[in-house]
Scaffold this motif. Structure first.
Motif, PDB file in Angstrom:
ATOM      1  N   ALA A   1      -9.771  22.787  11.939  1.00  0.00           N
ATOM      2  CA  ALA A   1      -9.260  24.046  12.496  1.00  0.00           C
ATOM      3  C   ALA A   1      -8.304  23.821  13.658  1.00  0.00           C
ATOM      4  N   ARG A   2      -8.582  22.845  14.507  1.00  0.00           N
ATOM      5  CA  ARG A   2      -7.767  22.641  15.706  1.00  0.00           C
ATOM      6  C   ARG A   2      -6.440  21.946  15.416  1.00  0.00           C
ATOM      7  N   CYS A   3      -6.409  21.125  14.386  1.00  0.00           N
ATOM      8  CA  CYS A   3      -5.208  20.317  14.174  1.00  0.00           C
ATOM      9  C   CYS A   3      -4.358  20.787  13.001  1.00  0.00           C
ATOM     10  N   ILE A   4      -4.840  21.749  12.213  1.00  0.00           N
ATOM     11  CA  ILE A   4      -4.143  22.103  10.989  1.00  0.00           C
ATOM     12  C   ILE A   4      -2.756  22.670  11.256  1.00  0.00           C
ATOM     13  N   ALA A   5      -2.575  23.400  12.360  1.00  0.00           N
ATOM     14  CA  ALA A   5      -1.270  24.000  12.661  1.00  0.00           C
ATOM     15  C   ALA A   5      -0.259  22.942  13.100  1.00  0.00           C
ATOM     16  N   GLN A   6      -0.714  21.965  13.932  1.00  0.00           N
ATOM     17  CA  GLN A   6       0.186  20.936  14.439  1.00  0.00           C
ATOM     18  C   GLN A   6       0.319  19.748  13.491  1.00  0.00           C
ATOM     19  N   GLY A   7      -0.603  19.625  12.541  1.00  0.00           N
ATOM     20  CA  GLY A   7      -0.580  18.488  11.628  1.00  0.00           C
ATOM     21  C   GLY A   7      -1.727  17.535  11.907  1.00  0.00           C
ATOM     22  N   CYS A   8      -2.669  17.477  10.993  1.00  0.00           N
ATOM     23  CA  CYS A   8      -3.818  16.600  11.161  1.00  0.00           C
ATOM     24  C   CYS A   8      -3.471  15.185  10.708  1.00  0.00           C
ATOM     25  N   ALA A   9      -4.272  14.242  11.140  1.00  0.00           N
ATOM     26  CA  ALA A   9      -4.126  12.876  10.666  1.00  0.00           C
ATOM     27  C   ALA A   9      -4.356  12.843   9.162  1.00  0.00           C
ATOM     28  N   PRO A  10      -3.557  12.060   8.411  1.00  0.00           N
ATOM     29  CA  PRO A  10      -3.686  12.054   6.947  1.00  0.00           C
ATOM     30  C   PRO A  10      -5.101  11.759   6.470  1.00  0.00           C
ATOM     31  N   GLY A  11      -5.806  10.877   7.134  1.00  0.00           N
ATOM     32  CA  GLY A  11      -7.149  10.532   6.706  1.00  0.00           C
ATOM     33  C   GLY A  11      -8.118  11.692   6.811  1.00  0.00           C
ATOM     34  N   VAL A  12      -7.938  12.550   7.819  1.00  0.00           N
ATOM     35  CA  VAL A  12      -8.832  13.693   8.000  1.00  0.00           C
ATOM     36  C   VAL A  12      -8.650  14.688   6.868  1.00  0.00           C
ATOM     37  N   VAL A  13      -7.405  15.015   6.543  1.00  0.00           N
ATOM     38  CA  VAL A  13      -7.120  15.964   5.469  1.00  0.00           C
ATOM     39  C   VAL A  13      -7.568  15.401   4.127  1.00  0.00           C
ATOM     40  N   ALA A  14      -7.248  14.132   3.887  1.00  0.00           N
ATOM     41  CA  ALA A  14      -7.641  13.514   2.620  1.00  0.00           C
ATOM     42  C   ALA A  14      -9.154  13.453   2.485  1.00  0.00           C
ATOM     43  N   GLY A  15      -9.847  13.229   3.591  1.00  0.00           N
ATOM     44  CA  GLY A  15     -11.304  13.194   3.537  1.00  0.00           C
ATOM     45  C   GLY A  15     -11.890  14.547   3.181  1.00  0.00           C
TER      46      GLY A  15
END
Length: 330
Positions: free
Chosen positions: A43-57
Motif C-alpha cells: 500500500a505504501r509503495c505502490i504509487a511511487q513504485g515498489c521493489a520488483p521482488g515485492v510485487v513479484a512476491g
C-alpha cells in the motif's frame, strides 16, 4: 405455472444456494487475506513504485488461486446450462410429463416462457453474485497485475459472466428440446459452451474494435520482462511485449532506428546462452524498437459491452429456436 416450475426446480435451487454460500465464505476469506497482505507490503509503495521482488512476491503468492477462481467462474455458466437448462424441457419430454401440462389451459408458448424466464433468471443471478464476490475478493491482485484484458480475468469480471450464463442456460434448454434426452443434451451443452469459450478470446475478441499501433523501444526494462527472444539471421522476434494496463494483440519484428533492418552480426554477438542479463543489456544498447498493435485500457468496457451483446444475440436466437420448435414440430 410459476408454482409448478418452482416445485420442479427447487432441488437444483437448494443445491445452488448451498454451493453459492460455500463459495461466498471462501471468497470472503480470500479477499480479507489479500487485502491484509496488500496493506502490509504494497500500500505504501505502490504509487511511487515498489521493489520488483515485492510485487513479484505478491503476484506469485496469489496467482494460482486467482487463476483457479477465474476458471471456476467461467465454467459455472456452462455447468448451470448443463444441469439446469438441459433437463428443463428435455427431462419432461423424455418422461412424457409435458403432455399433462399441454392438456391444461396453459399454452405451449407460455409453458416454455415461464420455464425459461424463471430458471434462466436464477442462473443469471447466481452467476452475477459469484462475479461480484470474485471481483471484490481479487481486487488487490487485479490492481497489482493491471491486466484487465487477460483472457481469464476478462471472462470472469464485468458483465460478460452473466451473458455467458444466459447463453449457456438457453443453449441447454434448446439442446434438451432438440435431442429429447437429458444426458445427451447435457454433454452437448458442455461441448458447445466450451468450444465458444475457447474460440471467442482468440477468434472474435481481438476484432471487436480495430487496434491502435505504436512503437516500443526495446530497452532493458522491456527486454527483461519479455517471454522469449528468438533470432533468425537478422530477424529478431521478442515475445510477450507488454504495455501498462493494455492488451498487446500482436507485435512485429524488431527493427533499428527509422525502421532499418538490424545488424545480424551485432545481434548474434549479443546472444549469450545461460546469461540472460548480459543478453538483455547488449540488446538494449542496439537501439531497437518493435511495432505493436494494442487495445488501450479505455476500451475495456466497450469490449465488455460488445461481448455481452454478442452473447445476448445468441441467447435470443436460441430462445426463438425453442419457441419455433415447440410450436411447429412437437
Amino acid at each position: 405455472m410459476i408454482w409448478v416450475t418452482w416445485r420442479q426446480f427447487r432441488t437444483q435451487a437448494a443445491v445452488g444456494t448451498v454451493a453459492l454460500g460455500g463459495a461466498a465464505v471462501f471468497l470472503l476469506l480470500l479477499g480479507l487475506r489479500m487485502r491484509a497482505d496488500y496493506d502490509a507490503n504494497l500500500a505504501r509503495c505502490i504509487a511511487q513504485g515498489c521493489a520488483p521482488g515485492v510485487v513479484a512476491g505478491f503476484e506469485g503468492t496469489y496467482a494460482t488461486v486467482v487463476m483457479i477462481v477465474d476458471l471456476v467462474l467461467i465454467a459455472v455458466p456452462g455447468l448451470l446450462g448443463a444441469f439446469w437448462g438441459a433437463p428443463l424441457v428435455g427431462g419432461e419430454l423424455a418422461a412424457g410429463t409435458h403432455r399433462l401440462a399441454w392438456q391444461q389451459s396453459v399454452s405451449r408458448a407460455r409453458w416454455l416462457a415461464v420455464k425459461l424466464l424463471l430458471v434462466g433468471l436464477a442462473a443469471m443471478a447466481v452467476t452475477g453474485l459469484l462475479e461480484l464476490l470474485t471481483t471484490w475478493a481479487v481486487n488487490r491482485y487485479d490492481v497489482v497485475r493491471a491486466d484487465r484484458f487477460a483472457t481469464l480475468a476478462f471472462g470472469a469480471r464485468g458483465a460478460v459472466p452473466v451473458a455467458y450464463a444466459a447463453f449457456a442456460f438457453t443453449l441447454g434448454a434448446a439442446a434438451g428440446l432438440l435431442l429429447r434426452r437429458p444426458v445427451a443434451a447435457l454433454g452437448a451443452t458442455l461441448a458447445v459452451f466450451a468450444a465458444f469459450q475457447f474460440a471467442a478470446p482468440g477468434a472474435l475478441r481481438p476484432h471487436y474494435i480495430a487496434p491502435r499501433t505504436t512503437d516500443i523501444r526495446l530497452d532493458a526494462a522491456t527486454l527483461s520482462h519479455a517471454e522469449g527472444i528468438v533470432l533468425n539471421g537478422s530477424s529478431l522476434t521478442i515475445g510477450g511485449v507488454a504495455l501498462p494496463d493494455a492488451w498487446v494483440v500482436s507485435a512485429g519484428r524488431a527493427t533499428g532506428a527509422a525502421g532499418r533492418e538490424p545488424d545480424g552480426d551485432a545481434l548474434t554477438a549479443c546472444l549469450a546462452p545461460g546469461q540472460h542479463a548480459r543478453t538483455v543489456e547488449c540488446l538494449a544498447e542496439q537501439n531497437l524498437q518493435v511495432t505493436v498493435h494494442y487495445q488501450p485500457s479505455s476500451r475495456y468496457w466497450p469490449f465488455q459491452l460488445i461481448e455481452t451483446g454478442l452473447y445476448a444475440l445468441l441467447t435470443a436466437a436460441l430462445a426463438l429456436l425453442c419457441f419455433a420448435r415447440i410450436r411447429r414440430t412437437l
